[in-house]
Design a protein around this motif. Structure first.
Motif, PDB file in Angstrom:
ATOM      1  N   ILE A  47       0.829  -1.202   0.000  1.00  0.00           N
ATOM      2  CA  ILE A  47       0.000   0.000   0.000  1.00  0.00           C
ATOM      3  C   ILE A  47       0.871   1.263   0.000  1.00  0.00           C
ATOM      4  O   ILE A  47       0.541   2.249  -0.651  1.00  0.00           O
ATOM      5  CB  ILE A  47      -1.024  -0.004   1.164  1.00  0.00           C
ATOM      6  N   ASP A  48       2.006   1.223   0.693  1.00  0.00           N
ATOM      7  CA  ASP A  48       2.910   2.378   0.695  1.00  0.00           C
ATOM      8  C   ASP A  48       3.523   2.602  -0.689  1.00  0.00           C
ATOM      9  O   ASP A  48       3.699   3.746  -1.118  1.00  0.00           O
ATOM     10  CB  ASP A  48       4.013   2.202   1.735  1.00  0.00           C
ATOM     11  N   GLU A  49       3.854   1.519  -1.378  1.00  0.00           N
ATOM     12  CA  GLU A  49       4.405   1.651  -2.736  1.00  0.00           C
ATOM     13  C   GLU A  49       3.355   2.206  -3.691  1.00  0.00           C
ATOM     14  O   GLU A  49       3.664   3.065  -4.532  1.00  0.00           O
ATOM     15  CB  GLU A  49       4.922   0.298  -3.228  1.00  0.00           C
ATOM     16  N   ILE A  50       2.122   1.747  -3.548  1.00  0.00           N
ATOM     17  CA  ILE A  50       1.042   2.256  -4.402  1.00  0.00           C
ATOM     18  C   ILE A  50       0.829   3.743  -4.136  1.00  0.00           C
ATOM     19  O   ILE A  50       0.759   4.547  -5.066  1.00  0.00           O
ATOM     20  CB  ILE A  50      -0.257   1.462  -4.154  1.00  0.00           C
ATOM     21  N   ALA A  51       0.756   4.108  -2.874  1.00  0.00           N
ATOM     22  CA  ALA A  51       0.499   5.505  -2.502  1.00  0.00           C
ATOM     23  C   ALA A  51       1.628   6.437  -2.951  1.00  0.00           C
ATOM     24  O   ALA A  51       1.387   7.583  -3.327  1.00  0.00           O
ATOM     25  CB  ALA A  51       0.299   5.620  -0.994  1.00  0.00           C
ATOM     26  N   GLY A  52       2.867   5.954  -2.931  1.00  0.00           N
ATOM     27  CA  GLY A  52       4.004   6.796  -3.289  1.00  0.00           C
ATOM     28  C   GLY A  52       4.427   6.718  -4.741  1.00  0.00           C
ATOM     29  O   GLY A  52       5.384   7.370  -5.141  1.00  0.00           O
ATOM     30  N   TRP A  53       3.703   5.949  -5.545  1.00  0.00           N
ATOM     31  CA  TRP A  53       4.137   5.672  -6.909  1.00  0.00           C
ATOM     32  C   TRP A  53       4.337   6.920  -7.756  1.00  0.00           C
ATOM     33  O   TRP A  53       5.388   7.108  -8.367  1.00  0.00           O
ATOM     34  CB  TRP A  53       3.155   4.721  -7.591  1.00  0.00           C
ATOM     35  N   GLY A  55       4.791   9.982  -6.960  1.00  0.00           N
ATOM     36  CA  GLY A  55       5.767  10.933  -6.439  1.00  0.00           C
ATOM     37  C   GLY A  55       7.166  10.358  -6.289  1.00  0.00           C
ATOM     38  O   GLY A  55       8.105  11.094  -5.990  1.00  0.00           O
ATOM     39  N   GLY A  56       7.305   9.057  -6.499  1.00  0.00           N
ATOM     40  CA  GLY A  56       8.613   8.418  -6.339  1.00  0.00           C
ATOM     41  C   GLY A  56       9.530   8.652  -7.529  1.00  0.00           C
ATOM     42  O   GLY A  56       9.067   8.961  -8.631  1.00  0.00           O
ATOM     43  N   SER A  57      10.806   8.489  -7.308  1.00  0.00           N
ATOM     44  CA  SER A  57      11.774   8.671  -8.395  1.00  0.00           C
ATOM     45  C   SER A  57      11.687   7.499  -9.370  1.00  0.00           C
ATOM     46  O   SER A  57      11.220   6.405  -9.029  1.00  0.00           O
ATOM     47  CB  SER A  57      13.199   8.748  -7.835  1.00  0.00           C
ATOM     48  N   HIS A  62      11.654   1.727 -10.524  1.00  0.00           N
ATOM     49  CA  HIS A  62      12.322   0.617 -11.209  1.00  0.00           C
ATOM     50  C   HIS A  62      12.700  -0.479 -10.210  1.00  0.00           C
ATOM     51  O   HIS A  62      12.488  -1.671 -10.485  1.00  0.00           O
ATOM     52  CB  HIS A  62      13.562   1.113 -11.959  1.00  0.00           C
ATOM     53  N   SER A  63      13.229  -0.091  -9.061  1.00  0.00           N
ATOM     54  CA  SER A  63      13.623  -1.101  -8.072  1.00  0.00           C
ATOM     55  C   SER A  63      12.407  -1.870  -7.569  1.00  0.00           C
ATOM     56  O   SER A  63      12.479  -3.082  -7.360  1.00  0.00           O
ATOM     57  CB  SER A  63      14.407  -0.470  -6.914  1.00  0.00           C
ATOM     58  N   VAL A  64      11.284  -1.193  -7.391  1.00  0.00           N
ATOM     59  CA  VAL A  64      10.055  -1.881  -6.986  1.00  0.00           C
ATOM     60  C   VAL A  64       9.599  -2.824  -8.096  1.00  0.00           C
ATOM     61  O   VAL A  64       9.258  -3.988  -7.845  1.00  0.00           O
ATOM     62  CB  VAL A  64       8.934  -0.875  -6.630  1.00  0.00           C
ATOM     63  N   MET A  65       9.613  -2.341  -9.335  1.00  0.00           N
ATOM     64  CA  MET A  65       9.181  -3.158 -10.476  1.00  0.00           C
ATOM     65  C   MET A  65       9.982  -4.458 -10.561  1.00  0.00           C
ATOM     66  O   MET A  65       9.433  -5.508 -10.916  1.00  0.00           O
ATOM     67  CB  MET A  65       9.323  -2.382 -11.791  1.00  0.00           C
TER      68      MET A  65
END
Length: 76
Positions: A47-53, A55-57, A62-65
């Motif tokens: 959920i944090d990754e979705i919420a920050g997607w 605005g993230g660099s 890429h690292s999440v992907m």
């Protein structure tokens, strides 16, 4: 990814056109969180990754992907 111009509201009869950049996303519109893992059953993100997607660099996204195929295999 190509930038497409988007017109803002006119101010004193002047319309400003600014580029909008598309952001790659793993979202497949199946937004259900797995209770055991905390990952989305559709894309594998937290959920944090979705919420920050948005605005993230690019490097962070890429690292999440790179983690998602393994996550999706693990949650089946």
């Amino acid at each position: 990814m190509a930038n497409k111009p988007v017109a803002n509201k006119p101010v004193d009869g002047i319309v400003e056109t600014v580029p909008v950049q598309s952001i790659e996303t793993p979202c497949v519109n199946i937004c259900v969180m797995d209770d055991a893992s905390g990952w989305c059953l559709g894309c594998g993100r937290t959920i944090d990754e979705i919420a920050g997607w948005s605005g993230g660099s690019a490097a962070w996204r890429h690292s999440v992907m790179m983690t998602l195929p393994d996550r999706m295999t693990r949650i089946g």
